[in-house]
Design an enzyme around this catalytic site. Structure first.
Site, short mmCIF file in Angstrom:
data_model
loop_
_atom_site.label_atom_id
_atom_site.label_comp_id
_atom_site.label_asym_id
_atom_site.label_seq_id
_atom_site.Cartn_x
_atom_site.Cartn_y
_atom_site.Cartn_z
N CYS A 85 0.11 3.74 2.79
CA CYS A 85 0.65 3.30 4.16
C CYS A 85 2.09 3.44 4.28
O CYS A 85 2.68 3.92 5.34
CB CYS A 85 0.32 1.63 3.98
SG CYS A 85 -1.40 1.35 4.02
N CYS A 91 0.80 -1.32 -0.02
CA CYS A 91 0.10 0.01 -0.02
C CYS A 91 0.88 1.12 0.04
O CYS A 91 1.69 1.48 0.98
CB CYS A 91 -0.84 0.10 1.16
SG CYS A 91 -1.79 1.49 1.74
#
Length: 105
Positions: A33, A30
C-alpha cells in the site's frame, strides 16, 4: 488533490459523485500500500476534475471494506454512477491504474 474517504463521507463523495471515483483501500501497516501511495498521489493531480481519487483506510472504516468484499490490500475499486465499475487487487504499475481509469472515463 487526493481525497480521504471515510464511512462518514463515502456515500456523498463516492456513490453520489458525478464523475468516476477511484478508491484505494489501504492500511498504514501494509508495505505494498505504501508503494502505491505516490502513484495514487500523482494520478490524483493528473486526473483532477475528471476522476476523484482517494484513499480509504480499512482499519478505520472496516464496514466499507466488508461491504465491497475487500479481502486483501491494496485493492483499488473504481466506482461509476454509484456502482463498482472495476476492481484491482494488489499493487499495480501507474500505467495499469491509468488503463483502468481510462476504461471508466
Amino acid at each position: 488533490m487526493e481525497m480521504k474517504f471515510t464511512t462518514a463521507n463515502f456515500e456523498e463523495e463516492v456513490l453520489k459523485s458525478e464523475i468516476p471515483v477511484l478508491v484505494d483501500f489501504y492500511a498504514d501497516w501494509c508495505g505494498p500500500c505504501q508503494m502505491m501511495a505516490p502513484v495514487i498521489g500523482q494520478l490524483a493531480g493528473e486526473y483532477e476534475g475528471k476522476v476523484k481519487i482517494g484513499k480509504l483506510n480499512v482499519d478505520e472504516n472496516p464496514d466499507i471494506a466488508v461491504q465491497y468484499k475487500v479481502m486483501s490490500i491494496p485493492t483499488m475499486i473504481i466506482f461509476r454512477n454509484g456502482e463498482v465499475f472495476s476492481k484491482e487487487v494488489g499493487a499495480s504499475s501507474k500505467k495499469e491504474v491509468e488503463k483502468a481509469i481510462g476504461r471508466a472515463l
